[in-house]
Structure formats: C-alpha cells, structure tokens
Scaffold this motif. Structure first.
Motif, PDB file in Angstrom:
ATOM      1  N   LYS A  90       0.852  -1.325  -0.044  1.00 26.24           N
ATOM      2  CA  LYS A  90       0.011   0.122  -0.189  1.00 26.24           C
ATOM      3  C   LYS A  90       0.871   1.201   0.243  1.00 26.24           C
ATOM      4  O   LYS A  90       0.555   2.184  -0.518  1.00 26.24           O
ATOM      5  CB  LYS A  90      -1.005   0.092   1.241  1.00 26.24           C
ATOM      6  N   VAL A  91       2.051   1.205   0.657  1.00 26.81           N
ATOM      7  CA  VAL A  91       3.047   2.238   0.438  1.00 26.81           C
ATOM      8  C   VAL A  91       3.198   2.405  -0.886  1.00 26.81           C
ATOM      9  O   VAL A  91       3.120   3.716  -1.409  1.00 26.81           O
ATOM     10  CB  VAL A  91       4.287   1.957   1.437  1.00 26.81           C
ATOM     11  N   ALA A  92       3.921   1.545  -1.712  1.00 21.13           N
ATOM     12  CA  ALA A  92       3.952   1.502  -3.074  1.00 21.13           C
ATOM     13  C   ALA A  92       2.760   2.063  -3.976  1.00 21.13           C
ATOM     14  O   ALA A  92       3.149   2.984  -4.690  1.00 21.13           O
ATOM     15  CB  ALA A  92       4.534   0.195  -3.617  1.00 21.13           C
ATOM     16  N   LYS A  93       1.763   1.573  -3.404  1.00 20.52           N
ATOM     17  CA  LYS A  93       0.509   2.043  -4.367  1.00 20.52           C
ATOM     18  C   LYS A  93       0.312   3.504  -4.047  1.00 20.52           C
ATOM     19  O   LYS A  93      -0.218   4.311  -4.557  1.00 20.52           O
ATOM     20  CB  LYS A  93      -0.950   1.332  -3.926  1.00 20.52           C
ATOM     21  N   LEU A  94       0.570   3.795  -2.854  1.00 21.13           N
ATOM     22  CA  LEU A  94       0.430   5.391  -2.310  1.00 21.13           C
ATOM     23  C   LEU A  94       1.189   6.230  -3.471  1.00 21.13           C
ATOM     24  O   LEU A  94       0.885   7.374  -4.080  1.00 21.13           O
ATOM     25  CB  LEU A  94       0.872   5.689  -1.038  1.00 21.13           C
ATOM     26  N   TYR A  95       2.617   5.932  -3.724  1.00 22.09           N
ATOM     27  CA  TYR A  95       3.633   6.619  -4.494  1.00 22.09           C
ATOM     28  C   TYR A  95       2.932   6.581  -5.969  1.00 22.09           C
ATOM     29  O   TYR A  95       2.998   7.567  -6.542  1.00 22.09           O
ATOM     30  CB  TYR A  95       4.864   5.975  -4.278  1.00 22.09           C
ATOM     31  N   ASN A  96       2.536   5.402  -6.282  1.00 17.56           N
ATOM     32  CA  ASN A  96       1.807   5.328  -7.787  1.00 17.56           C
ATOM     33  C   ASN A  96       0.654   6.315  -7.813  1.00 17.56           C
ATOM     34  O   ASN A  96       0.596   6.774  -8.776  1.00 17.56           O
ATOM     35  CB  ASN A  96       1.428   4.081  -7.949  1.00 17.56           C
ATOM     36  N   ALA A  97       0.051   6.169  -6.747  1.00 17.70           N
ATOM     37  CA  ALA A  97      -1.372   7.034  -6.921  1.00 17.70           C
ATOM     38  C   ALA A  97      -1.118   8.559  -6.890  1.00 17.70           C
ATOM     39  O   ALA A  97      -1.746   9.267  -7.373  1.00 17.70           O
ATOM     40  CB  ALA A  97      -2.351   6.797  -5.595  1.00 17.70           C
ATOM     41  N   GLU A  98      -0.049   9.121  -6.179  1.00 15.62           N
ATOM     42  CA  GLU A  98       0.439  10.516  -6.098  1.00 15.62           C
ATOM     43  C   GLU A  98       0.737  10.766  -7.636  1.00 15.62           C
ATOM     44  O   GLU A  98       0.422  11.845  -7.980  1.00 15.62           O
ATOM     45  CB  GLU A  98       1.612  10.643  -5.213  1.00 15.62           C
ATOM     46  N   GLU A  99       1.446   9.985  -8.236  1.00 15.26           N
ATOM     47  CA  GLU A  99       1.996  10.217  -9.638  1.00 15.26           C
ATOM     48  C   GLU A  99       0.684  10.347 -10.578  1.00 15.26           C
ATOM     49  O   GLU A  99       0.613  11.272 -11.397  1.00 15.26           O
ATOM     50  CB  GLU A  99       2.856   9.323 -10.007  1.00 15.26           C
ATOM     51  N   GLN A 100      -0.163   9.229 -10.440  1.00 18.04           N
ATOM     52  CA  GLN A 100      -1.354   9.314 -11.088  1.00 18.04           C
ATOM     53  C   GLN A 100      -2.041  10.500 -11.037  1.00 18.04           C
ATOM     54  O   GLN A 100      -2.798  11.035 -11.913  1.00 18.04           O
ATOM     55  CB  GLN A 100      -2.213   8.169 -10.901  1.00 18.04           C
ATOM     56  N   PHE A 101      -2.403  11.042  -9.746  1.00 18.36           N
ATOM     57  CA  PHE A 101      -3.107  12.025  -9.425  1.00 18.36           C
ATOM     58  C   PHE A 101      -2.546  13.270  -9.928  1.00 18.36           C
ATOM     59  O   PHE A 101      -3.108  14.281 -10.488  1.00 18.36           O
ATOM     60  CB  PHE A 101      -2.953  12.252  -7.930  1.00 18.36           C
ATOM     61  N   LYS A 102      -1.154  13.562  -9.932  1.00 20.92           N
ATOM     62  CA  LYS A 102      -0.327  14.781 -10.961  1.00 20.92           C
ATOM     63  C   LYS A 102      -0.883  14.694 -12.123  1.00 20.92           C
ATOM     64  O   LYS A 102      -1.098  15.633 -12.662  1.00 20.92           O
ATOM     65  CB  LYS A 102       0.955  14.416 -10.530  1.00 20.92           C
TER      66      LYS A 102
END
Length: 120
Positions: A90-102
């Motif tokens: 989920k930490v890895a998903k967080l970083y991916n989700a932040e990039e997707q959000f950008k």
C-alpha cells in the motif's frame, strides 16, 4: 479531490485510514510549506536573473539544491512512517497514486487551456 483519489487507489481499511491520514496530512503540509519557501526564494532570482552577479546566481542554485535535498529527506523520513502504518504494497500504491493524481491534474489543466474546436 486528492483524498478521495488516494482513498480509492489505496483501498484502505478503516483501521489503516485512521492511522494513515494523520501521518499523510502532516507529510503533505510539510512538503507544501517547503515548496512554498522554495518558490518564494526563487521568485526574485527568476525575475531578475540578468541583473544578478554570477555569485548570486550560484548561491541561488545552491539554495534550490538544498530545498530539493530537504524534500528528499522529508520523503525518506515519511517513507518510514508510512511503512509503520501501512503494508509495504500500500505504501508503493501510495507513491503510484500520487503520480497518477499529478497526471490527472495536469490533464485537467491542459484541457482547460485548450480552446474548444469550432463546430463544423
């Protein structure tokens, strides 16, 4: 909007959410504060670049690199805190989700700036 996006992408349990959001909000506040200071410090330099001495420009570059390092240090610090409250996936998903959000935000900005095509 960001909270809803991250919540959806991370699929947090209620217990995870209760522990995660205070940590994430604190991290986000610190990053935003650091970025604001960086923008303010760099604003005068960008506007007056041709009027500055080489020494002043060199100092400005050093200051910018210092801000970048502080942000990286903050990311490392909070990576450990995120791992303490979330499973590593989920930490890895967080970083991916932040990039997707950008990317979502950038696309929205791009869409707003692109004038609509005239009807044919």
């Amino acid at each position: 909007m960001k909270i809803a996006f991250l919540t959806d992408k991370l699929n947090l349990t209620p217990e995870e959410a209760q522990q995660f959001w205070p940590v994430y909000n604190q991290y986000n506040d610190k990053v935003q504060e650091l970025r604001k200071k960086r923008r303010l410090d760099g604003k005068d330099v960008k506007q007056n670049l041709d009027d500055l001495s080489d020494k002043e420009i060199e100092q400005s570059i050093e200051n910018d690199l210092t801000y970048r390092q502080k942000e990286l240090d903050l990311q490392k610090e909070y990576n450990a805190k995120f791992k303490a409250v979330l499973p590593i996936k989920k930490v890895a998903k967080l970083y991916n989700a932040e990039e997707q959000f950008k990317m979502v935000l950038l696309n929205k900005l791009k869409d707003k700036r692109t004038p609509p095509e005239p009807p044919q």
